[in-house]
Design an enzyme around this catalytic site. Structure first.
Site, short mmCIF file in Angstrom:
data_model
loop_
_atom_site.label_atom_id
_atom_site.label_comp_id
_atom_site.label_asym_id
_atom_site.label_seq_id
_atom_site.Cartn_x
_atom_site.Cartn_y
_atom_site.Cartn_z
N ASP A 259 14.28 -8.32 12.03
CA ASP A 259 13.06 -8.83 12.65
C ASP A 259 13.42 -9.30 14.05
O ASP A 259 14.09 -10.32 14.21
CB ASP A 259 12.45 -9.98 11.84
CG ASP A 259 11.04 -10.32 12.30
OD1 ASP A 259 10.78 -10.27 13.52
OD2 ASP A 259 10.19 -10.63 11.43
N ASP B 79 2.88 0.31 -2.67
CA ASP B 79 1.57 -0.29 -2.96
C ASP B 79 0.55 0.10 -1.89
O ASP B 79 -0.63 -0.20 -2.04
CB ASP B 79 1.70 -1.82 -3.02
CG ASP B 79 0.40 -2.49 -3.45
OD1 ASP B 79 -0.12 -2.12 -4.52
OD2 ASP B 79 -0.10 -3.36 -2.70
N HIS C 262 -2.71 -0.62 -3.77
CA HIS C 262 -2.88 -1.71 -2.82
C HIS C 262 -3.40 -2.96 -3.53
O HIS C 262 -4.45 -3.52 -3.17
CB HIS C 262 -3.82 -1.33 -1.68
CG HIS C 262 -3.61 -2.15 -0.44
ND1 HIS C 262 -3.85 -1.69 0.83
CD2 HIS C 262 -3.17 -3.43 -0.27
CE1 HIS C 262 -3.58 -2.62 1.72
NE2 HIS C 262 -3.16 -3.69 1.07
N ILE D 144 5.73 -13.38 4.00
CA ILE D 144 6.01 -12.61 2.78
C ILE D 144 7.48 -12.24 2.71
O ILE D 144 8.12 -12.36 1.65
CB ILE D 144 5.12 -11.36 2.71
CG1 ILE D 144 3.65 -11.77 2.60
CG2 ILE D 144 5.51 -10.48 1.52
CD1 ILE D 144 2.67 -10.62 2.70
N GLU E 48 -6.05 5.38 2.60
CA GLU E 48 -6.43 4.65 1.39
C GLU E 48 -7.92 4.77 1.13
O GLU E 48 -8.71 4.55 2.05
CB GLU E 48 -6.02 3.18 1.53
CG GLU E 48 -4.50 3.00 1.55
CD GLU E 48 -4.07 1.55 1.49
OE1 GLU E 48 -4.95 0.66 1.56
OE2 GLU E 48 -2.87 1.29 1.37
N ALA F 8 3.50 -3.51 2.51
CA ALA F 8 2.92 -4.02 3.76
C ALA F 8 1.74 -3.16 4.19
O ALA F 8 0.60 -3.42 3.83
CB ALA F 8 4.00 -4.09 4.84
N ARG F 9 2.01 -2.11 4.95
CA ARG F 9 0.98 -1.19 5.40
C ARG F 9 1.53 0.23 5.34
O ARG F 9 2.68 0.49 5.71
CB ARG F 9 0.52 -1.52 6.84
CG ARG F 9 -0.29 -2.80 6.95
CD ARG F 9 -1.64 -2.67 6.28
NE ARG F 9 -2.48 -3.87 6.39
CZ ARG F 9 -2.53 -4.84 5.49
NH1 ARG F 9 -1.77 -4.75 4.40
NH2 ARG F 9 -3.32 -5.88 5.66
#
Length: 336
Positions: free
Chosen positions: A178, A263, A287, A159, A268, A238-239
């Site tokens: 990263d 998002d 989400h 992504i 959640e 992402a999370r």
């Protein structure tokens, strides 16, 4: 003959899904269950218990307790990204196969991340509210372009790479953090590797695309937010656990950063009282970044066909027989 019972949570209704369900019904009894408010662990313990297989999305936490209370469970099939919401250790110990469908939502989540950047840059929802209230455009402006800005991408997996590709058309400078990606890989998508601190200091937009692990939990906290420009925006598709929400609320309320596009949330669905849903400098979605018709179609196609048929859920279920020894490896299978 239908020898198996399959629980399908949050079923899709596209053509690929319906074809898949019809084929699966040849060997299994299907039960569909949906709950927009989400499921508690107690809910899932009760729901999953009598089934041989369960098909889930990222909304459903298949914990060790859920697995241990489902003596017939043989397969957990997740639609979408890595099954971080499944207790893989317990699944392995119990001989439960876990599958997922990598790659099918890379582009659609990347598009959503860029959309959030654009909404923040153009203050889309604030301008809509002004218009609805009878006001016209503000003389103070405050809108910005993406061109010439610096976009920092945290997590350069599938992504993150797609985000870089999409952002290049806006002529932005791309930074990436990263620790598992070499410089040449970043260069392929037009990004320059940087430390997390450098990326946060230099970026006008910081977009998160890392996996949630014990190491990345609250990767963005009070210290990290304090390193960002006061004019910068944070985007997370992402999370939710990557961000310390209390620290983010504080940074947004005190003007330490300009805004956020979210998002995902730590809880959640989030509580309606969550301050992030009520701040004027936040754009929030439920989400849904990977929830396009095209991505859902690809997910169902992956589950239906599997990797040359070897990982097809139908094939997996036919292969299951009583007496299969527990504790076997490997149990995380990618469906491509």
């Amino acid at each position: 003959m239908r020898n198996y019972k399959v629980l399908i949570l949050e079923a899709s209704s596209d053509d690929a899904a319906l074809d898949f369900y019809r084929e699966l019904e040849e060997i299994a009894e299907l039960t569909f269950h949906s709950n927009e408010g989400g499921y508690t662990e107690d809910d899932l313990v009760e729901l999953v218990a009598p089934y041989d297989a369960v098909m889930i999305t990222s909304q459903h936490a298949i914990t060790g307790r859920v697995i241990l209370n489902a003596p017939k469970l043989k397969i957990v099939a997740k639609r979408g990204a890595k099954p971080s919401n499944v207790d893989l250790k317990t699944a392995t110990e119990r001989g439960v196969m876990v599958t997922w469908t990598p790659g099918v939502n890379f582009r659609t989540v990347a598009e959503h991340a860029v959309m959030l950047m654009m909404c923040l840059a153009k203050q889309t929802f604030q301008q809509m509210e002004r218009l609805r209230s009878g006001a016209w455009r503000s003389a103070t402006g405050g809108l910005i372009e993406l061109q010439g800005k610096t976009v920092g991408v945290i997590g350069l997996g599938g992504i993150g790479q797609e985000v870089c590709k999409l952002c290049k058309c806006f002529e932005v400078e791309l930074l990436a953090y990263d620790p598992y990606v070499p410089e040449e890989k970043a260069a392929e998508v037009g990004a320059q590797l940087a430390s997390l601190e450098e990326l946060l200091r230099r970026s006008d937009f910081v977009t998160l695309h890392a996996a949630l692990t014990p190491e990345t939990h609250h990767l963005i906290g009070e210290r990290e937010l304090s390193l960002m420009k006061k004019t910068a925006y944070l985007v997370n598709t992402a999370r939710g656990g990557l961000v310390d929400e209390q620290a983010l609320v504080k940074a947004l309320e005190q003007g330490e950063i300009a805004g956020a596009g979210l998002d995902v949330f730590e809880q959640e669905p989030p509580s309606p009282e969550n301050p992030l849903l009520h701040l004027p400098n936040v754009v929030a979605t439920p989400h849904m970044a990977g929830w396009t018709e095209e991505a859902l179609y690809r997910e169902q196609k992956a589950l239906r066909r599997g990797n040359g048929g070897r990982n097809d859920l139908r094939v997996q279920m036919r292969a299951m027989r009583p007496g299969v020894p527990r504790g076997r490896d490997p149990l995380s299978v990618q469906l491509l």
